[in-house]
Scaffold this motif. Structure first.
Motif, PDB file in Angstrom:
ATOM      1  N   ALA A   1      -3.188   0.890   6.742  1.00 35.58           N
ATOM      2  CA  ALA A   1      -3.465   1.255   5.350  1.00 35.58           C
ATOM      3  C   ALA A   1      -4.893   1.758   5.178  1.00 35.58           C
ATOM      4  O   ALA A   1      -5.133   2.782   4.520  1.00 35.58           O
TER       5      ALA A   1
ATOM      6  N   TYR B   1       0.797  -1.227   0.000  1.00 35.26           N
ATOM      7  CA  TYR B   1       0.000   0.000   0.000  1.00 35.26           C
ATOM      8  C   TYR B   1       0.828   1.276   0.000  1.00 35.26           C
ATOM      9  O   TYR B   1       0.339   2.337  -0.378  1.00 35.26           O
TER      10      TYR B   1
ATOM     11  N   LYS C   1      -4.504   2.825  -1.001  1.00 41.28           N
ATOM     12  CA  LYS C   1      -4.977   1.816  -1.930  1.00 41.28           C
ATOM     13  C   LYS C   1      -3.846   0.854  -2.268  1.00 41.28           C
ATOM     14  O   LYS C   1      -2.682   1.258  -2.359  1.00 41.28           O
ATOM     15  N   LYS C   2      -4.205  -0.403  -2.471  1.00 42.41           N
ATOM     16  CA  LYS C   2      -3.192  -1.390  -2.816  1.00 42.41           C
ATOM     17  C   LYS C   2      -2.563  -1.029  -4.155  1.00 42.41           C
ATOM     18  O   LYS C   2      -3.260  -0.648  -5.094  1.00 42.41           O
TER      19      LYS C   2
END
Length: 207
Positions: free
Chosen positions: A175, A41, A181-182
């Motif tokens: 995260a 992330y 966001k990934k």
């Protein structure tokens, strides 16, 4: 976002110890595991695990500039209950922030994630511990996690059985609370572009 993870103690300082483990060893394990998930992330750095951030601050030999980060997260293990036989009740997990920290949403979310494994949530507390106070003085939000009590059999049984999952849950909590966001993986086209090209290779030139 850049996040710095710090393992408490080390460099000759074992921290709290019991028959269930040594704090300096477990904090290294935790930051390394947290990084595995959190790096999906954000950019995540580890303070050198063979060094001691607390001692470095005292000696003015700190290995990083806290001002380069958006969040500093220090990991420790608590002790003082000496419940080596277990009483069926966990002593639990808690997080410290500095007295000047304005919000504790991330820390509350982390504690909630850890408590889901069965550890008592002792809440977010305020104390100007050396490392997090130095980070905050650099304008960076910081927190010190006391994962659980290393001298409590009930705490350490949960931790030992679930420590990889606990680390993952901590990373995801950080995260999600920061709204990270990934990271997306490279597309198949770009992956192909970086493959080694040898004599006889067939290549496709894309517009």
């Amino acid at each position: 976002m850049k996040i710095l993870l710090i393992s408490g103690h080390g460099a000759g300082d074992p921290g709290a110890t019991s028959q269930f483990g040594k704090e300096a060893d477990e904090t290294i394990y935790m930051v390394e595991e947290i990084k595995k998930t959190l790096s999906k992330y954000a950019q995540v750095d580890l303070y050198p695990t063979d060094r001691n951030a607390y001692s470095a601050i005292k000696k003015s030999t700190l290995a990083v500039d806290f001002g380069n980060y958006g969040y500093v997260f220090e990991v420790h293990f608590n002790a003082c209950v000496n419940d080596t036989k277990g009483n069926g009740v966990t002593t639990g997990t808690e997080i410290f922030v500095t007295a000047s920290e304005k919000t504790v949403g991330v820390e509350n979310r982390v504690l909630k994630a850890i408590a889901a494994f069965g550890l008592k949530n002792r809440g977010v507390k305020r104390k100007n511990y050396t490392v997090i106070a130095r980070a905050k003085a650099a304008g960076v939000s910081s927190a010190l996690l006391e994962t659980c009590f290393i001298d409590d059999k009930d705490d350490m049984q949960i931790y030992a059985n679930k420590k990889a999952k606990i680390a993952e849950a901590i990373a995801i909590a950080i995260a999600e609370q920061f709204g990270l966001k990934k990271k997306t993986t490279a597309t198949s086209g770009s992956q192909a572009a970086v493959k080694e090209i040898k004599a006889g290779s067939v290549v496709t030139i894309q517009d």
